[in-house]
Design an enzyme around this catalytic site. Structure first.
Site, PDB file in Angstrom:
ATOM      1  N   ASP A  54       0.817  -1.214   0.000  1.00 57.50           N
ATOM      2  CA  ASP A  54       0.000   0.000   0.000  1.00 57.50           C
ATOM      3  C   ASP A  54       0.853   1.269   0.000  1.00 57.50           C
ATOM      4  O   ASP A  54       0.322   2.371  -0.159  1.00 57.50           O
ATOM      5  CB  ASP A  54      -0.976   0.003   1.186  1.00 57.50           C
ATOM      6  CG  ASP A  54      -2.207  -0.850   0.891  1.00 57.50           C
ATOM      7  OD1 ASP A  54      -2.236  -1.491  -0.170  1.00 57.50           O
ATOM      8  OD2 ASP A  54      -3.143  -0.881   1.718  1.00 57.50           O
ATOM      9  N   ASP A  79     -12.238  35.181 -34.471  1.00 59.87           N
ATOM     10  CA  ASP A  79     -11.620  33.876 -34.583  1.00 59.87           C
ATOM     11  C   ASP A  79     -12.382  32.821 -33.780  1.00 59.87           C
ATOM     12  O   ASP A  79     -12.332  31.639 -34.086  1.00 59.87           O
ATOM     13  CB  ASP A  79     -10.182  33.986 -34.060  1.00 59.87           C
ATOM     14  CG  ASP A  79      -9.338  32.815 -34.519  1.00 59.87           C
ATOM     15  OD1 ASP A  79      -9.442  32.474 -35.711  1.00 59.87           O
ATOM     16  OD2 ASP A  79      -8.607  32.250 -33.698  1.00 59.87           O
ATOM     17  N   GLY A 125     -10.104  26.543 -36.936  1.00 65.18           N
ATOM     18  CA  GLY A 125     -11.182  26.923 -37.849  1.00 65.18           C
ATOM     19  C   GLY A 125     -10.920  26.606 -39.312  1.00 65.18           C
ATOM     20  O   GLY A 125     -11.708  25.908 -39.954  1.00 65.18           O
ATOM     21  N   LEU A 126      -9.782  27.055 -39.856  1.00 61.63           N
ATOM     22  CA  LEU A 126      -9.521  26.891 -41.288  1.00 61.63           C
ATOM     23  C   LEU A 126      -9.487  25.414 -41.667  1.00 61.63           C
ATOM     24  O   LEU A 126     -10.077  24.984 -42.646  1.00 61.63           O
ATOM     25  CB  LEU A 126      -8.192  27.564 -41.650  1.00 61.63           C
ATOM     26  CG  LEU A 126      -7.753  27.338 -43.104  1.00 61.63           C
ATOM     27  CD1 LEU A 126      -8.728  28.020 -44.063  1.00 61.63           C
ATOM     28  CD2 LEU A 126      -6.338  27.854 -43.329  1.00 61.63           C
TER      29      LEU A 126
END
Lengths: 428, 531
Positions: free
Chosen positions: B36, B287, B422-423
């Site tokens: 443990d 953007d 995005g693009l």
């Protein structure tokens, strides 16, 4: 190092083996469940179902969870209060969980039910459960059990327990036929190298346990010679013996000396001459020694201590002392199987400080007094020791990295040279 | 029994360890089997600490079960006290020790140690990590402050007019998600409205610091999962009000400052404009328009889940399609939140249920824990981590709070990053058969990933495995031929060094005048270059 320490092993054989000091107290080690972290990668069609508590699940995911799994090959059946109070029939519960696993993963060939501390304390009979479930899934999935609890096993002993569970499953080698069985998880690339070497030596057929898939179980019988690639497999070795196989006594295949001694055990058993052995191994040995030379400069004369972890400590200490010129300060091992370690013990300096077991705080006191150049230890201790200005090599990496055989000798040395080189490089 | 591939929380004793490891001068003796001690590496590796957690384990083994494990507890307690000289000693059990019932707490209390000894009840088969932390912190604060509780009806002295209001920050712990930097950010935030931080606990506190808690004017409950019990008790016993808003997100940070102003009786109107956060402008800039309506599934601890939902909806313009938590104790907050966004709440600690819900919802982004990263990988969904449990990469070296105005900056970057830019998103929708950019591929700004099912270079469909820097070199070394078995051997080398191994071997072969590379050549080269 003399250019060829390999040939004259006798010169190193003293009358007395090193004295072993036993210690008891707090132990900073993994339990056997940690073995699942590499076993699930080696045996690709196996699934490991731990029957235990949330702690067991947490251990596994803390150790392996940094990898992101699309399809994990291990899981935990977590015991709840209902199971402990006897309100739920543990066996019925286990059957349900196993059905759930197999439904999700129809491609599993072997399912291991892995016992833990809680399942052992409440005396849940996993052997019976495995037998029962094997009946249910016969022909589709093989269901086996072993214990990897901290009560019974330390770290790599989990692999021993797992492989021991496989031994009764191995097909019978017809009497009169002989074979070589190599025991212990080896990286695939190392396994292939060894297979090639044995082929060139004219030794065969050679099989490996564990296999890559559980459909490729090696046969076992009275003609089988067992060669251990890992030192922590005492139980498995004895289970093989119980099926009539015989153990070959050898050092472990770490470094040039260990690997050659290991191969020689097989050539002697097969009656292959030393000339053939030399001829086959010479190019690889020359290569290994060239590779080792890269690291010798940074290791030679450095003092090293091993804290107990995996039972690899003694063979590795032997390699580092005899082939890399390191000085051994303390060599700790969690467990010392004298039968399996005798060849290694002979190669250690007689006066080495060898400890079996652990009393953590006292061992750390000794370490702080010794202040070795390098300490091999577990991850719970490595960073704290680094912060005290001690260089460390974390030990679990030694069971995950290709380190066996001639062509890995330099890699093995590099694992120890790297922290020292890094310490010398850093200016922050 | 519950089938668990991944669990969101550890057992309750891990929570107790998080409290003691956060503090100085406290030591925990844990009755636990060998093994443990793995829990130490959560602190030394995942959180990268340079000290061992102040925990001693009895590490009993099978052979000791037959004899006297209770004696082992006593020895461990005596040794730990002698060696570490703690100001307070805690004693608890891990799950296996709970089964053998040695009553370690009672044993330790009977030993007559000259410091407070607190016994922890941590029901390992019913409760979990956060509960364990919450309970341990509460027991510790209560145990130390109980003798100092004023008589009923006595109210705290009003703050002198010439002293700035002061607050305790309660809840940050070791292994908490970004606690280190949140504390700094909130301290800065409070300073900006003229409030001093009095005691931060448990993170960095000593038992003596805990004794000073009642001197503050109010408490800030930063992480209800670990501190709500304590705050409640302090409110009842010492009349200290609690600031309950958790300042994650711009809106929540403003609300937090409002609440602080109200409770401290100060004017905060000037400080509320989020001038120090770029996040609102980033989110408004064109953007970010393509982020509008992105479908998000959130699963985390309750505090971070609720905060994330608000940020998604109000500050990033996402659509919350699902929300859930593994923290049953705080399920009500998440249910209310789910109602607000008109979605079905998911209250479960079952990883498989979360996976099922994610598969149903098919979100475009998952915000979750380390566990959701497994799910997201399986389903091929972008994912960002917003809450514990987390792994080593989420204990970063850089300043990375979630709270306050800088926290909002960090969150904007973190959540938007995994989304395809995005693009690229546009072009992929227009041209579907591009060999390099295709919809099974990882977003290109994330680099090539192994396992992503991208076709191999030059449009060859035969081999999907990633062989990144390999192919170009083959042309250069066109005079050297690879034997088939050497080629096979090369594939056994991990992909991230394979390219280098190939180049080195070819260079070696060229130098040596070797025409055909065999397995031997490969290893000769390896030995030659020393890796």
């Amino acid at each position: 190092m003399s250019p060829s320490p390999i040939r004259d092993r006798a010169s190193a054989v003293g009358d007395a083996l090193p004295v072993v000091t036993r210690e008891r107290g707090q132990r900073q080690v993994f339990c056997g469940l940690a073995g699942i972290v590499w076993l699930h990668r080696k045996i690709q069609d196996a699934f490991f179902l731990v029957v235990g508590s949330r702690t067991c699940a947490h251990l596994l995911q803390s150790a392996a969870g940094v990898m992101i799994f699309a399809e994990p090959r291990f899981a935990t059946a977590i015991l709840h209060e209902r199971d402990l109070a006897g309100l739920a029939d543990c066996n019925a519960e286990l059957d349900r969980v196993v059905a759930e696993v197999l439904e999700r993963r129809p491609d599993i060939g072997t399912l291991f039910l892995v016992g833990s501390c809680p399942s052992e304390v409440i005396k849940l009979d996993l052997a019976k459960a495995a037998e029962r479930l094997s009946g249910v899934y016969r022909g589709r999935v093989r269901i086996l059990d072993y214990s990897a609890s901290g009560l019974e096993t330390t770290f790599t002993q989990g692999e021993d327990a797992c492989l021991k569970a496989l031994v009764p499953e191995l097909p019978q080698l017809p009497s009169g036929e002989r074979s070589l069985l190599v025991l212990g998880t080896l990286p695939d690339v190392v396994e292939d190298q060894f297979a090639r070497l044995f082929a060139e030596l004219g030794i065969g057929p050679v099989h490996f346990l564990p296999p890559r898939r559980t459909t490729e179980f090696p046969p076992l019988g009275s003609g089988t010679k067992v060669l251990l690639a890992q030192p922590f497999l005492g139980e498995t070795a004895r289970a093989c013996e119980a099926r009539g196989a015989s153990l070959l006594t050898a050092p472990y295949p770490f470094g040039v000396e260990g690997t050659l001694g290991w191969l020689r055990a097989a050539t002697e058993a097969w009656g292959v001459s030393d000339e053939v052995l030399d001829a086959v191994t010479a190019p690889a040995i020359a290569r290994a020694q060239r590779g080792l030379a890269h690291h010798r400069a940074s290791l030679e004369g450095k003092r090293i201590s091993f804290l107990p972890d995996s039972q690899l400590e003694i063979p590795l200490a032997r390699f580092l002392q005899r082939e890399c010129g390191m000085e051994l300060v303390e060599v700790g091992t969690p467990f010392l199987d004298r039968q399996l370690m005798v060849e290694e013990m002979r190669l250690l300096p007689e006066d080495v400080r060898l400890t079996e077991g652990q009393d953590l705080e006292r061992q750390l006191d000794r370490l702080r007094a010794d202040r070795p150049d390098l300490t091999v230890c577990g991850l719970g201790l490595a960073n704290p020791l680094e912060a005290e200005g001690l260089r460390t090599k974390w030990s679990i990496e030694l069971v995950f990295t290709p380190v066996h055989g001639f062509d890995q000798a330099a890699d093995l040395a590099e694992l120890f040279a790297r922290p020292l080189r890094r310490a010398a490089l850093l200016r922050v | 029994m519950q089938l668990t591939l991944w669990s969101y929380e550890g057992p309750p004793h891990i929570g107790a360890m998080r409290i003691v490891a956060s503090m100085e001068g406290v030591h925990l003796v844990l009755h636990a089997p060998q093994g443990d001690t793995y829990a130490d590496l959560l602190f030394t590796m995942i959180e990268r600490r340079g000290t061992r957690p102040p925990v001693s384990y009895t590490t009993f083994q099978a052979r000791e079960l037959g004899s006297d494990t209770a004696e082992l507890v006593k020895t461990s307690v005596a040794d730990a006290f002698e060696r570490f000289k703690p100001h307070v000693l805690l004693v608890g059990e891990a799950c296996t020790a709970e089964l053998i019932q040695d009553q370690p707490g009672a044993l330790a209390r009977g030993m007559g140690l000259p410091v407070p000894v607190l016994s922890l009840e941590l029901p390992a088969y019913a409760r979990k990590e956060c509960w364990g932390a919450n309970e341990t912190f509460y027991q510790l604060v209560r145990g130390l402050l109980k003798p100092r509780v004023p008589e009923a009806g006595r109210h705290p002295e009003p703050r002198p007019a010439d002293r700035r209001p002061r607050a305790n920050l309660l809840g940050p712990t070791a292994l908490g998600f970004r606690c280190r930097d949140d504390v700094e950010e909130v301290t800065r935030l409070l300073a900006s409205v003229g409030v001093d931080v009095h005691v931060v606990a448990p993170l960095g506190a000593t038992p003596e610091d805990l004794l000073r808690i009642p001197e503050a004017d109010f408490n800030v409950c930063l992480y209800p999962e670990t501190a709500d019990q304590t705050c409640l008790w302090l409110e009842r016993m010492f009349g200290q009000p609690t600031v309950k808003t958790v300042p994650i997100g711009i809106g929540a940070t403003r609300d937090f400052l409002d609440e602080v102003g109200r409770i401290a009786g100060i004017d905060v109107t000037d400080a509320k404009s989020p001038i120090s956060s770029r996040m609102p402008w980033y989110s408004r800039s064109v953007d970010s328009t393509y982020l509008t309506g992105k479908r998000v599934f959130i699963f985390a601890d309750a505090t971070h889940a609720v905060a994330a939902a608000r940020m998604c909806a109000e500050e990033l313009g996402f659509t919350v399609v699902g929300i859930g938590t593994y923290a049953r104790e705080f399920a009500r907050d998440v249910r209310e939140c789910a109602k607000r966004y008109g979605v079905e709440p998911l209250i479960t600690d079952d990883y498989l249920e979360v996976e099922k819900r994610a598969a149903e919802l098919q979100p475009e982004l998952m915000l979750g824990t380390q566990m959701e990263r497994h799910i997201a990988k399986r389903l091929g969904i972008p994912c960002a981590v917003i809450s514990a449990p987390v792994h080593v990469q989420d204990f970063p070296a850089r300043y990375a709070p979630q709270m306050g105005f800088e926290g909002a900056n960090v969150i904007f970057d973190t959540w938007v990053h995994p989304l395809m830019m995005g693009l690229e998103e546009h072009l992929i929708t227009m041209f579907r058969e591009d060999f390099e950019f295709h919809d099974a591929a990882t977003a290109s700004h994330l680099g090539s990933r192994v396992g992503a099912s991208r076709p191999a270079e030059a449009g060859s469909e035969s081999q999907a495995a990633a062989e990144p820097a390999d192919s170009p070199m083959q042309a250069d070394a066109s005079t050297v031929i690879w034997a088939a078995e050497a080629e096979q051997e090369l594939k056994k080398i991990p992909f991230f060094v394979r390219g280098k191994a190939r180049r080195n071997t070819e260079r070696f072969a060229a130098e040596q005048g070797i025409q055909t590379i065999t397995v031997e050549t490969l290893y000769d080269a390896k030995a030659h270059f020393g890796r």
